[in-house]
Design a protein around this motif. Structure first.
Motif, short mmCIF file in Angstrom:
data_model
loop_
_atom_site.label_atom_id
_atom_site.label_comp_id
_atom_site.label_asym_id
_atom_site.label_seq_id
_atom_site.Cartn_x
_atom_site.Cartn_y
_atom_site.Cartn_z
N MET A 1 -12.57 8.03 15.65
CA MET A 1 -11.49 7.78 16.60
C MET A 1 -11.43 8.86 17.66
O MET A 1 -11.90 9.98 17.46
N HIS A 2 -10.82 8.51 18.79
CA HIS A 2 -10.40 9.51 19.76
C HIS A 2 -8.92 9.78 19.51
O HIS A 2 -8.09 8.87 19.64
N VAL A 3 -8.60 11.01 19.14
CA VAL A 3 -7.23 11.38 18.79
C VAL A 3 -6.71 12.36 19.82
O VAL A 3 -7.34 13.39 20.09
N PHE A 4 -5.56 12.04 20.39
CA PHE A 4 -4.88 12.93 21.33
C PHE A 4 -3.85 13.74 20.55
O PHE A 4 -2.97 13.18 19.90
N VAL A 5 -3.99 15.08 20.59
CA VAL A 5 -3.13 15.98 19.83
C VAL A 5 -2.30 16.82 20.79
O VAL A 5 -2.86 17.58 21.60
N THR A 6 -0.99 16.70 20.73
CA THR A 6 -0.15 17.62 21.50
C THR A 6 0.04 18.90 20.68
O THR A 6 0.04 18.87 19.45
N GLY A 7 0.18 20.03 21.38
CA GLY A 7 0.29 21.30 20.67
C GLY A 7 -1.03 21.75 20.08
O GLY A 7 -1.06 22.47 19.08
N ALA A 8 -2.14 21.39 20.71
CA ALA A 8 -3.46 21.67 20.14
C ALA A 8 -3.80 23.15 20.13
O ALA A 8 -4.71 23.57 19.41
N SER A 9 -3.10 23.96 20.92
CA SER A 9 -3.35 25.40 20.89
C SER A 9 -2.37 26.11 19.96
O SER A 9 -2.41 27.33 19.85
N GLY A 10 -1.52 25.36 19.28
CA GLY A 10 -0.55 25.95 18.36
C GLY A 10 -1.07 26.05 16.94
O GLY A 10 -2.22 25.73 16.64
N TYR A 11 -0.17 26.48 16.07
CA TYR A 11 -0.54 26.74 14.68
C TYR A 11 -0.87 25.45 13.93
O TYR A 11 -1.96 25.30 13.38
N ILE A 12 0.05 24.49 13.94
CA ILE A 12 -0.19 23.23 13.23
C ILE A 12 -1.18 22.38 14.01
O ILE A 12 -2.20 21.92 13.47
N GLY A 13 -0.90 22.14 15.31
CA GLY A 13 -1.75 21.26 16.09
C GLY A 13 -3.18 21.74 16.19
O GLY A 13 -4.12 20.93 16.13
N GLY A 14 -3.38 23.04 16.32
CA GLY A 14 -4.74 23.57 16.40
C GLY A 14 -5.50 23.38 15.10
O GLY A 14 -6.69 23.03 15.12
N THR A 15 -4.84 23.61 13.98
CA THR A 15 -5.50 23.43 12.69
C THR A 15 -5.82 21.97 12.45
O THR A 15 -6.90 21.62 11.96
N VAL A 16 -4.88 21.08 12.80
CA VAL A 16 -5.13 19.65 12.65
C VAL A 16 -6.29 19.22 13.55
O VAL A 16 -7.18 18.45 13.13
N ALA A 17 -6.31 19.70 14.79
CA ALA A 17 -7.38 19.32 15.72
C ALA A 17 -8.75 19.72 15.18
O ALA A 17 -9.70 18.93 15.24
N VAL A 18 -8.85 20.93 14.65
CA VAL A 18 -10.13 21.38 14.09
C VAL A 18 -10.52 20.54 12.88
O VAL A 18 -11.70 20.18 12.70
N ARG A 19 -9.54 20.19 12.05
CA ARG A 19 -9.84 19.35 10.87
C ARG A 19 -10.34 17.97 11.31
O ARG A 19 -11.27 17.41 10.70
N LEU A 20 -9.75 17.41 12.34
CA LEU A 20 -10.19 16.10 12.83
C LEU A 20 -11.61 16.18 13.38
O LEU A 20 -12.42 15.26 13.19
N LEU A 21 -11.91 17.25 14.08
CA LEU A 21 -13.29 17.45 14.56
C LEU A 21 -14.27 17.47 13.41
O LEU A 21 -15.34 16.85 13.47
N ARG A 22 -13.92 18.20 12.35
CA ARG A 22 -14.80 18.30 11.18
C ARG A 22 -15.03 16.93 10.54
O ARG A 22 -16.07 16.69 9.92
N ALA A 23 -14.04 16.05 10.67
CA ALA A 23 -14.16 14.71 10.10
C ALA A 23 -14.94 13.76 11.01
O ALA A 23 -15.14 12.59 10.66
N GLY A 24 -15.36 14.24 12.18
CA GLY A 24 -16.18 13.43 13.07
C GLY A 24 -15.46 12.75 14.19
O GLY A 24 -16.06 11.95 14.93
N HIS A 25 -14.17 13.03 14.36
CA HIS A 25 -13.40 12.40 15.43
C HIS A 25 -13.54 13.18 16.74
O HIS A 25 -13.78 14.39 16.73
N HIS A 26 -13.34 12.49 17.85
CA HIS A 26 -13.23 13.15 19.15
C HIS A 26 -11.76 13.52 19.36
O HIS A 26 -10.88 12.69 19.13
N VAL A 27 -11.51 14.75 19.77
CA VAL A 27 -10.15 15.24 19.90
C VAL A 27 -9.91 15.73 21.32
O VAL A 27 -10.67 16.57 21.83
N SER A 28 -8.87 15.21 21.95
CA SER A 28 -8.36 15.80 23.19
C SER A 28 -7.03 16.46 22.86
O SER A 28 -6.24 15.93 22.06
N GLY A 29 -6.79 17.64 23.45
CA GLY A 29 -5.63 18.41 23.04
C GLY A 29 -4.81 18.93 24.20
O GLY A 29 -5.35 19.52 25.14
#
Length: 303
Positions: A1-29
């Motif tokens: 999936m392409h997942v849009f993450v708000t707060g991608a430079s923050g504590y929760i959003g950044g960690t979630v974004a990196v986890r989604l990348l590891r799972a093979g998703h495209h992430v915009s933040g």
């Protein structure tokens, strides 16, 4: 999936974004800071520079993505309304971040036996928060849950006290960082009142695993608490003192000259109880968190 993450430079959003990348998703933040946008690029996240007040940008990015994770601000109602309107009729997932301070009970450091289950936000529940700030956040949570009626696969993840090192640009947990800042500023570790107040806790890596599961599997209109264990603030403060080699813990003095806590924050957050149980994440999504002890993490990794 392409997942849009708000707060991608923050504590929760950044960690979630990196986890989604590891799972093979495209992430915009989404991030407000161009310097942090460069950090996101280095991590492999497509940066989107803007704020939650940029309604047109939010809507366009939400429509372009296959799913949205809102991890920037639990209390920004206008942004939530924009995201819901953009996703209405699409069947796409909207995972909204809330916090278990909504069920917090302010006791100025005394313990409470009250434990909240996820049915507090079920239709017909008589429960209501006891503070206007908490009430406003719960109203947003209910707005997200109600988006299921507009063909949005919406869910609310209501995080408890998160610990562990963030995997994105934001590295520090809010409440643990507040305790550590005070300790280093004053040279002694403090807790509010007797420190017997209890919060449910969860490791940030387990949080990110749950966001991934929710994106993949949640039914629409689902509310989840996020926790795996609990601890008193006195015990947490004692572990911080041992880890940092500082004296304490000692009761907090709101009139101390070296106090770095806002009194309202201290009393209503650091001095409150927030005890919850995360049954739905385990039963509905198969969440199996690995980390259980906040004090073990503090003693092992906090420096």
């Amino acid at each position: 999936m392409h997942v849009f993450v708000t707060g991608a430079s923050g504590y929760i959003g950044g960690t979630v974004a990196v986890r989604l990348l590891r799972a093979g998703h495209h992430v915009s933040g989404l991030t407000r800071d161009p310097a942090k946008a460069r950090q996101l690029t280095r991590l492999g996240i497509e940066p989107v520079v803007g704020s939650l007040d940029d309604a047109d940008l939010l809507a366009a990015r939400a429509r372009r993505a296959d799913a949205v994770v809102n991890a920037a601000d639990s209390d920004h109602r206008a942004a939530v309304e924009t995201l819901i309107a953009a996703l209405a009729g699409s069947g796409k997932a909207l995972i909204h971040t809330s916090g278990s301070s909504t069920v917090g009970i302010g006791t100025e450091g005394e313990a409470s036996e009250a434990i909240h289950d996820e049915d507090v936000l079920d239709p017909g529940s008589a429960w209501e928060p006891d503070h206007p700030v908490r009430a406003a956040r719960v109203a947003i949570d209910r707005l997200v849950l109600g988006a299921a009626e507009r063909e949005v696969r919406s869910a609310v993840l209501c995080d408890s006290l998160i610990y562990g090192q963030g995997r994105g640009p934001g590295r520090d947990s809010v409440l643990i960082a507040a305790l550590v800042r005070q300790a280093r500023a004053g040279g002694v570790v403090r807790h509010v009142g007797p420190g017997r107040n209890i919060w449910s806790t969860v490791h940030v890596d387990d949080v990110a695993d749950l966001y991934l599961l929710a994106l993949e599997k949640t039914p629409p209109g689902a509310f989840y608490f996020v926790e795996n264990g609990e601890e008193s603030f006195g015990t947490i403060a004692e572990a911080i003192a041992r880890s940092l080699g500082l004296p304490g813990p000692r009761p907090w003095d709101p009139d101390a000259p070296d106090n770095v806590w806002d009194p309202q924050f201290a009393r209503h957050a650091l001095g409150s109880n927030s005890r919850v149980r995360a049954r739905r994440a385990r039963d509905l999504l198969g969440w199996d968190p690995r980390h259980r002890s906040i004090t073990d993490w503090i003693l092992r990794e906090l420096r």
